[in-house]
Design a protein around this motif. Sequence first.
Motif, PDB file in Angstrom:
ATOM      1  N   ALA A  77      -8.564  18.483 -11.052  1.00 36.70           N
ATOM      2  CA  ALA A  77     -10.021  18.564 -10.526  1.00 36.70           C
ATOM      3  C   ALA A  77     -10.626  20.003 -10.964  1.00 36.70           C
ATOM      4  CB  ALA A  77      -9.953  18.703  -8.786  1.00 36.70           C
ATOM      5  N   ALA A  78      -9.966  20.947 -11.165  1.00 32.21           N
ATOM      6  CA  ALA A  78     -10.625  22.229 -11.762  1.00 32.21           C
ATOM      7  C   ALA A  78     -10.864  22.076 -13.006  1.00 32.21           C
ATOM      8  CB  ALA A  78      -9.638  23.490 -11.326  1.00 32.21           C
ATOM      9  N   PHE A  79      -9.955  21.741 -14.115  1.00 32.72           N
ATOM     10  CA  PHE A  79     -10.430  21.876 -15.350  1.00 32.72           C
ATOM     11  C   PHE A  79     -11.022  20.708 -16.049  1.00 32.72           C
ATOM     12  CE2 PHE A  79      -6.329  24.420 -14.969  1.00 32.72           C
ATOM     13  CZ  PHE A  79      -6.945  25.560 -15.061  1.00 32.72           C
ATOM     14  N   LYS A  80     -10.779  19.548 -15.506  1.00 31.86           N
ATOM     15  CA  LYS A  80     -11.453  18.227 -16.095  1.00 31.86           C
ATOM     16  C   LYS A  80     -12.611  17.869 -15.452  1.00 31.86           C
ATOM     17  CE  LYS A  80      -8.564  17.483 -19.720  1.00 31.86           C
ATOM     18  NZ  LYS A  80      -9.053  17.206 -20.877  1.00 31.86           N
ATOM     19  N   MET A  81     -12.861  18.302 -13.919  1.00 26.81           N
ATOM     20  CA  MET A  81     -14.060  17.654 -13.019  1.00 26.81           C
ATOM     21  C   MET A  81     -14.980  18.822 -12.605  1.00 26.81           C
ATOM     22  SD  MET A  81     -12.469  14.669 -10.938  1.00 26.81           S
ATOM     23  CE  MET A  81     -10.566  14.464 -10.961  1.00 26.81           C
ATOM     24  N   ASN A  82     -14.556  20.191 -12.920  1.00 27.17           N
ATOM     25  CA  ASN A  82     -14.997  21.444 -12.259  1.00 27.17           C
ATOM     26  C   ASN A  82     -15.422  21.192 -11.075  1.00 27.17           C
ATOM     27  OD1 ASN A  82     -15.085  22.486 -15.122  1.00 27.17           O
ATOM     28  ND2 ASN A  82     -16.987  21.297 -15.541  1.00 27.17           N
ATOM     29  N   PHE A  83     -14.520  20.776 -10.227  1.00 30.81           N
ATOM     30  CA  PHE A  83     -14.657  20.479  -8.821  1.00 30.81           C
ATOM     31  C   PHE A  83     -15.653  19.685  -8.299  1.00 30.81           C
ATOM     32  CE2 PHE A  83     -11.999  24.462  -9.275  1.00 30.81           C
ATOM     33  CZ  PHE A  83     -11.099  24.063  -8.369  1.00 30.81           C
ATOM     34  N   GLN A  84     -16.084  18.772  -9.186  1.00 32.15           N
ATOM     35  CA  GLN A  84     -17.131  17.637  -8.839  1.00 32.15           C
ATOM     36  C   GLN A  84     -16.662  16.452  -8.698  1.00 32.15           C
ATOM     37  OE1 GLN A  84     -19.932  18.002 -11.908  1.00 32.15           O
ATOM     38  NE2 GLN A  84     -20.594  20.323 -11.261  1.00 32.15           N
ATOM     39  N   LEU A  85     -15.813  16.073  -7.688  1.00 30.31           N
ATOM     40  CA  LEU A  85     -15.146  15.044  -7.498  1.00 30.31           C
ATOM     41  C   LEU A  85     -15.737  13.880  -7.370  1.00 30.31           C
ATOM     42  CD1 LEU A  85     -12.252  14.234  -7.392  1.00 30.31           C
ATOM     43  CD2 LEU A  85     -12.302  14.667  -4.739  1.00 30.31           C
ATOM     44  N   LYS A  86     -16.944  13.943  -6.512  1.00 29.37           N
ATOM     45  CA  LYS A  86     -17.743  12.761  -6.290  1.00 29.37           C
ATOM     46  C   LYS A  86     -18.431  12.180  -7.514  1.00 29.37           C
ATOM     47  CE  LYS A  86     -17.870  12.331  -1.670  1.00 29.37           C
ATOM     48  NZ  LYS A  86     -17.365  11.361  -1.125  1.00 29.37           N
ATOM     49  N   ALA A  87     -18.812  13.145  -8.411  1.00 29.52           N
ATOM     50  CA  ALA A  87     -19.392  12.627  -9.727  1.00 29.52           C
ATOM     51  C   ALA A  87     -18.600  11.867 -10.430  1.00 29.52           C
ATOM     52  CB  ALA A  87     -19.970  13.846 -10.451  1.00 29.52           C
ATOM     53  N   HIS A  88     -16.967  12.136 -10.460  1.00 23.55           N
ATOM     54  CA  HIS A  88     -16.171  11.412 -11.444  1.00 23.55           C
ATOM     55  C   HIS A  88     -15.512  10.319 -10.695  1.00 23.55           C
ATOM     56  CE1 HIS A  88     -16.764  14.485 -14.481  1.00 23.55           C
ATOM     57  NE2 HIS A  88     -16.814  15.329 -13.780  1.00 23.55           N
ATOM     58  N   THR A  89     -15.221  10.425  -9.275  1.00 23.95           N
ATOM     59  CA  THR A  89     -14.306   9.379  -8.688  1.00 23.95           C
ATOM     60  C   THR A  89     -14.807   8.788  -7.671  1.00 23.95           C
ATOM     61  OG1 THR A  89     -13.289  11.022  -7.205  1.00 23.95           O
ATOM     62  CG2 THR A  89     -12.167  10.660  -9.464  1.00 23.95           C
ATOM     63  N   ARG A  90     -15.964   9.217  -7.016  1.00 23.67           N
ATOM     64  CA  ARG A  90     -16.719   8.711  -5.577  1.00 23.67           C
ATOM     65  C   ARG A  90     -15.576   8.718  -4.601  1.00 23.67           C
ATOM     66  NH1 ARG A  90     -21.814   6.975  -6.876  1.00 23.67           N
ATOM     67  NH2 ARG A  90     -21.855   5.786  -4.955  1.00 23.67           N
ATOM     68  N   GLN A  91     -14.521   9.632  -4.694  1.00 23.36           N
ATOM     69  CA  GLN A  91     -13.576   9.671  -3.472  1.00 23.36           C
ATOM     70  C   GLN A  91     -13.896  11.064  -2.792  1.00 23.36           C
ATOM     71  OE1 GLN A  91      -9.956   9.601  -5.813  1.00 23.36           O
ATOM     72  NE2 GLN A  91      -9.598   7.180  -5.220  1.00 23.36           N
ATOM     73  N   SER A  92     -13.330  10.922  -1.632  1.00 26.16           N
ATOM     74  CA  SER A  92     -13.246  12.254  -0.718  1.00 26.16           C
ATOM     75  C   SER A  92     -12.055  12.812  -1.391  1.00 26.16           C
ATOM     76  CB  SER A  92     -13.293  11.899   0.781  1.00 26.16           C
ATOM     77  OG  SER A  92     -11.845  11.300   0.988  1.00 26.16           O
ATOM     78  N   TRP A  93     -12.014  14.147  -0.998  1.00 30.30           N
ATOM     79  CA  TRP A  93     -10.880  15.114  -1.383  1.00 30.30           C
ATOM     80  C   TRP A  93      -9.499  14.421  -0.755  1.00 30.30           C
ATOM     81  CZ3 TRP A  93      -9.963  18.337  -4.900  1.00 30.30           C
ATOM     82  CH2 TRP A  93     -11.215  19.140  -5.472  1.00 30.30           C
ATOM     83  N   LEU A  94      -9.365  13.904   0.395  1.00 33.87           N
ATOM     84  CA  LEU A  94      -8.693  13.518   1.030  1.00 33.87           C
ATOM     85  C   LEU A  94      -7.992  12.235   0.443  1.00 33.87           C
ATOM     86  CD1 LEU A  94      -6.268  13.806   3.437  1.00 33.87           C
ATOM     87  CD2 LEU A  94      -7.785  12.650   4.672  1.00 33.87           C
ATOM     88  N   GLY A  95      -8.896  11.556   0.218  1.00 35.55           N
ATOM     89  CA  GLY A  95      -8.454   9.992  -0.663  1.00 35.55           C
ATOM     90  C   GLY A  95      -8.024  10.404  -2.121  1.00 35.55           C
ATOM     91  N   TYR A  96      -8.607  11.592  -2.535  1.00 37.21           N
ATOM     92  CA  TYR A  96      -8.097  11.794  -4.144  1.00 37.21           C
ATOM     93  C   TYR A  96      -6.915  12.292  -3.983  1.00 37.21           C
ATOM     94  CZ  TYR A  96      -7.877  14.687  -8.303  1.00 37.21           C
ATOM     95  OH  TYR A  96      -7.577  15.342  -9.415  1.00 37.21           O
ATOM     96  N   LEU A  97      -6.280  13.151  -3.165  1.00 41.14           N
ATOM     97  CA  LEU A  97      -4.976  13.820  -2.967  1.00 41.14           C
ATOM     98  C   LEU A  97      -3.875  12.736  -2.561  1.00 41.14           C
ATOM     99  CD1 LEU A  97      -5.976  17.213  -1.385  1.00 41.14           C
ATOM    100  CD2 LEU A  97      -5.266  16.819  -3.825  1.00 41.14           C
ATOM    101  N   THR A  98      -4.272  11.768  -1.758  1.00 41.86           N
ATOM    102  CA  THR A  98      -3.361  10.899  -1.155  1.00 41.86           C
ATOM    103  C   THR A  98      -3.371   9.559  -1.926  1.00 41.86           C
ATOM    104  OG1 THR A  98      -4.969  10.206   0.503  1.00 41.86           O
ATOM    105  CG2 THR A  98      -3.507  12.012   1.138  1.00 41.86           C
ATOM    106  N   ALA A  99      -4.200   9.137  -2.725  1.00 43.77           N
ATOM    107  CA  ALA A  99      -4.355   7.993  -3.440  1.00 43.77           C
ATOM    108  C   ALA A  99      -2.892   7.569  -4.333  1.00 43.77           C
ATOM    109  CB  ALA A  99      -5.641   7.883  -4.484  1.00 43.77           C
TER     110      ALA A  99
END
Length: 122
Positions: A77-99
């Motif tokens: 999330a930090a190096f590849k997405m610059n913490f812009q999670l919604k722009a790359h995966t359209r997931q919430s942080w909880l969904g991203y961490l537990t998928a």
Amino acid sequence: MIDPMADLGGSANASNETDSKEVFDPILLNSNLQRIDKIRSLMGIISGCVAGIFGLTGISGLVCFIILHLFVLVSIAAFKMNFQLKAHTRQSWLGYLTANLQQSGLSFMLFWTLFYGVVYLY
């Protein structure tokens, strides 16, 4: 003559409506999710090898998995997405961490027990 369907007249309502819409490409989203899933699977395998080689048992092995899992996902999330999670995966942080946590956990347990058995039992 200007086509009324093209809305080239420049009405204020039309410009506000088009600015608020997001551009979404399902092919790129699918590609991003596949890459993240490959990294998660590889992370489960490598962390299982690390826990097995270091001889971690019980809760310490589980803690190793959780720490490495969170470290890898936050690094992506930090190096590849610059913490812009919604722009790359359209997931919430909880969904991203537990998928795919179950898939990664099973890969972790398989390689954890395999490497622990190879290093310490044989």
